[in-house]
Write an enzyme that holds these catalytic residues in place. Structure first.
Site: not given
Length: 269
Positions: A10-11, A42-43, A73, A75, A151, A184-186
């Site tokens: 992932d980013s 990355y987005g 990810c 993106t 984050e 988005c996995t966040h």
């Protein structure tokens, strides 16, 4: 049986929500996680740069002789899945698993997608949804501030900043959809806030969890599962400060981060 590791990238840290589900579903599996924390997010990147980064991320994992690669990810999944399809091992992104789950969950065929700007611009999820249900109506909304908020640790369900941003982003989707893909996995980290804003009648699709379930099916069908008695374990590689990753990683994993964390020089990828 196959004792090689599953590779996940992932980013940044969002892909750890997929690792969390892999731990739950397949505790015996070894996992190598690569988080490109030095180049997050990355987005907002161009398609050309994203594909370059994706190639580097995949090559890093293949160097570790993984038996499967997961682009955790949205993106990368939406812009570079064709690169993964060229690998000599099974590959999956989050698009197809999330689309399938949403189509199965929706009652009305009105499905929302929230993601990074690059994922929304690719229109990969609407295409995947309509391939499964041609009559579906898809509403898409970019939510670029969610990644830095997560984050940055603004994840408490009562956090007024994240709630305000969520209300602004999600306003066009409220009342319009009965199913919402967190593409988005966040985003699962702030699912309580998203769910509260959207209301009880909306089903949230956790793209990371759906991807982990899909990976389980792929490994089973390819006879690549590890010995059920194996101890499992995860190694982590990041391109920025190890200390930051160790400090925040447990939030994404839902438990204290265990396993070795290594720094990777991004210029050597």
């Amino acid at each position: 049986m196959n004792g090689q590791a599953i590779g996940v990238f992932d980013s940044g840290l969002g892909g750890l929500t997929t690792v969390r589900q892999l731990h739950r579903l397949m505790p015996e599996e070894r996992i190598i996680y690569f988080g490109d924390t030095g180049r997050v997010p990355y987005g907002s990147r161009s398609r050309e740069i994203l594909r370059k980064y994706a190639q580097q991320d995949m090559a890093f994992l293949m160097h570790h002789q993984v038996k499967m690669v997961i682009a955790a990810c949205g993106t990368v999944s939406s812009t570079s899945a064709d690169l993964g399809a060229q690998l000599p091992v099974p590959f999956t992104g989050i698009i197809e698993p999330a689309a399938r789950a949403a189509v199965q969950a929706t009652r009305t065929g009105r499905i929302g997608v929230i993601a990074t700007a690059a994922t929304i611009a690719s229109e990969a999820l609407p295409r995947a949804i309509r391939a499964l249900r041609p009559t579906a109506t898809v509403y898409s909304q970019a939510c670029p501030l969610f990644v830095p908020l997560v984050e940055g640790g603004f994840t408490d369900p009562a956090d007024p900043v994240t709630r305000m941003v969520a209300e602004r982003y999600l306003a066009p989707l409220r009342g319009a959809v009965d199913t919402l893909i967190l593409a988005c996995t966040h985003y699962p980290i702030i699912a309580p806030i998203i769910g509260s804003v959207m209301g009880d009648g909306v089903t949230l699709i956790d793209s990371g969890a759906e991807t982990a379930r899909h990976a389980l099916r792929v490994l089973d069908s390819a006879h690549l599962r590890a010995d059920p008695a194996a101890p499992g374990g995860t190694e982590y590689y990041v391109t920025d400060r190890v200390q930051d990753f160790e400090r925040i990683g447990g939030l994404f994993l839902g438990q204290q981060l265990t396993g070795d964390v290594h720094h990777v020089d991004v210029d050597q990828l």
